[in-house]
Motif scaffolding. Structure first.
Motif, short mmCIF file in Angstrom:
data_model
loop_
_atom_site.label_atom_id
_atom_site.label_comp_id
_atom_site.label_asym_id
_atom_site.label_seq_id
_atom_site.Cartn_x
_atom_site.Cartn_y
_atom_site.Cartn_z
N VAL A 117 4.48 5.75 -4.15
CA VAL A 117 5.97 6.15 -3.18
C VAL A 117 5.59 4.74 -1.94
O VAL A 117 4.42 5.39 -0.93
CB VAL A 117 6.67 6.78 -2.46
CG1 VAL A 117 8.19 7.38 -1.68
CG2 VAL A 117 6.80 8.20 -3.64
N CYS A 118 6.19 4.03 -1.58
CA CYS A 118 6.07 3.11 -0.33
C CYS A 118 7.08 3.16 0.44
O CYS A 118 8.56 3.12 0.42
CB CYS A 118 5.55 1.61 -0.32
SG CYS A 118 5.44 0.59 0.98
N LEU A 145 12.62 4.66 1.22
CA LEU A 145 11.16 4.74 0.41
C LEU A 145 11.57 3.91 -0.86
O LEU A 145 12.56 3.85 -1.80
CB LEU A 145 11.09 6.30 -0.49
CG LEU A 145 11.18 7.03 0.85
CD1 LEU A 145 11.07 8.86 0.78
CD2 LEU A 145 9.72 7.14 1.83
N VAL A 146 10.70 3.70 -1.70
CA VAL A 146 10.54 3.04 -2.73
C VAL A 146 9.74 3.84 -3.62
O VAL A 146 8.24 3.57 -3.22
CB VAL A 146 10.26 1.21 -2.51
CG1 VAL A 146 9.69 0.87 -4.03
CG2 VAL A 146 10.77 0.06 -1.59
N ILE A 147 9.78 4.03 -5.12
CA ILE A 147 9.19 4.71 -6.06
C ILE A 147 8.99 3.88 -7.11
O ILE A 147 9.60 3.56 -7.59
CB ILE A 147 10.05 6.10 -6.76
CG1 ILE A 147 10.61 6.46 -5.32
CG2 ILE A 147 9.20 6.81 -7.42
CD1 ILE A 147 12.24 6.39 -4.20
N TYR A 148 7.62 4.26 -7.29
CA TYR A 148 6.82 3.68 -8.33
C TYR A 148 7.46 3.14 -9.55
O TYR A 148 7.50 4.25 -9.86
CB TYR A 148 5.44 3.44 -7.88
CG TYR A 148 5.04 2.66 -9.57
CD1 TYR A 148 3.98 1.06 -9.79
CD2 TYR A 148 3.78 3.39 -10.16
CE1 TYR A 148 3.18 0.36 -10.25
CE2 TYR A 148 3.21 2.76 -11.74
CZ TYR A 148 3.55 1.40 -11.51
OH TYR A 148 2.42 0.18 -12.31
N ARG A 173 -2.46 0.90 -3.94
CA ARG A 173 -1.45 -0.30 -4.04
C ARG A 173 -0.73 -0.32 -5.13
O ARG A 173 -1.14 -0.15 -6.22
CB ARG A 173 -1.95 -1.88 -4.17
CG ARG A 173 -2.55 -1.86 -1.94
CD ARG A 173 -3.80 -3.02 -2.61
NE ARG A 173 -2.47 -4.09 -1.53
CZ ARG A 173 -2.22 -3.89 -0.18
NH1 ARG A 173 -2.52 -3.41 0.41
NH2 ARG A 173 -0.99 -4.90 0.38
N PHE A 174 0.30 -0.79 -5.47
CA PHE A 174 1.28 -1.07 -6.34
C PHE A 174 2.56 -2.21 -6.42
O PHE A 174 2.48 -2.43 -4.83
CB PHE A 174 2.33 0.01 -6.67
CG PHE A 174 3.21 0.50 -5.63
CD1 PHE A 174 4.52 0.22 -6.16
CD2 PHE A 174 2.54 1.38 -4.65
CE1 PHE A 174 5.14 0.85 -5.07
CE2 PHE A 174 3.84 2.59 -4.71
CZ PHE A 174 4.97 1.81 -4.67
N ARG A 175 3.01 -3.42 -7.56
CA ARG A 175 3.56 -3.86 -7.27
C ARG A 175 5.38 -3.14 -7.08
O ARG A 175 5.45 -2.41 -7.63
CB ARG A 175 3.33 -5.13 -7.92
CG ARG A 175 2.13 -5.46 -7.64
CD ARG A 175 1.66 -6.89 -8.36
NE ARG A 175 0.68 -7.48 -8.39
CZ ARG A 175 0.25 -8.77 -9.09
NH1 ARG A 175 1.12 -9.26 -10.36
NH2 ARG A 175 -0.51 -9.59 -8.27
N GLU A 211 0.47 -0.91 0.21
CA GLU A 211 0.01 0.06 0.59
C GLU A 211 1.12 0.85 -0.20
O GLU A 211 1.56 1.38 1.16
CB GLU A 211 -0.95 0.07 1.14
CG GLU A 211 -1.50 1.23 1.70
CD GLU A 211 -2.34 1.45 2.60
OE1 GLU A 211 -3.40 2.54 2.89
OE2 GLU A 211 -3.53 0.38 2.97
N ALA A 212 0.53 2.05 -0.70
CA ALA A 212 0.82 3.55 -1.15
C ALA A 212 0.99 4.23 0.92
O ALA A 212 0.10 4.23 1.21
CB ALA A 212 1.32 4.45 -2.26
#
Length: 199
Positions: free
Chosen positions: A21-22, A29-32, A56-58, A5-6
């Motif tokens: 971003v998560c 931080l992980v940037i989509y 959400r993103f993978r 979830e972002a």
């Protein structure tokens, strides 16, 4: 690959160029569509989004590992800094005290099972989250050193999904880094024939 979830979104002026971003690990931080970065270098380029937004993103497997190793590195730098009284106190804590962490807001992350437990007791789903690091549904983080003989591989392309918490993800990252730092062995152990989430 994991689904998260972002927690943030980039604050680019153009809506078209904004990215989810998560905060996968505290201060990381992980940037989509991109990679991982620390809040020291990217924190000023994001803004928080409302918890429970459902956005959400993978995250691809290589980025999960990249973020994990960055988190482990910064946590270890902070631990060493606490032992050295000459080091700037700002570096003795990770994430930085000025950063309002939203790591816990990641809620539950979804992972695909790569293994299942065998032997006595109920079957449990297992994900080899990092090479040689097992996330066990309901049991938390283990390594193949103590659980490798208790699991067997599942066929690739299955649809057995389970959730892990943000805290479990952070624990897995630190365990992975700890094993890689040991100089008296290779990791994962040569006898381990695993099937990580990469396959």
């Amino acid at each position: 690959m994991i689904e998260v979830e972002a927690t943030h979104i980039t604050n680019h002026k153009s809506q078209r160029h904004r990215r989810l971003v998560c905060e996968l690990y505290p201060g990381i931080l992980v940037i989509y569509g991109h990679g991982a970065s620390s809040v020291n270098t990217f924190g000023g380029r994001v803004e928080p989004i409302r918890s429970g937004s459902g956005l959400r993103f993978r995250i691809p497997d290589h980025v999960v590992d990249e973020a994990s190793l960055l988190y482990d590195k910064l946590m270890n730098q902070a631990a060493r800094a606490r032992l050295d009284r000459l080091v700037d106190p700002r570096y003795k804590v990770w994430p930085p005290a000025r950063w309002p962490s939203r790591h816990a807001k990641c809620a539950k992350m979804k992972v695909e099972a790569t293994h299942i437990t065998i032997g006595s007791g109920p079957e449990r789903l297992v994900c080899e989250l990092h090479p040689g690091i097992l996330m066990m549904d309901g049991l938390g983080v283990r390594t193949v050193l103590n659980m490798g003989n208790a699991v067997e591989s599942l066929p690739a392309g299955g649809d057995r999904i389970f959730s892990m918490t943000a805290g479990q993800a952070a624990a897995a990252a630190l365990t992975y880094g700890q094993q890689l730092r040991r100089r008296n062995w290779t990791w994962p152990p040569p006898h381990w024939v695993g099937r990580s989430h990469r396959d």
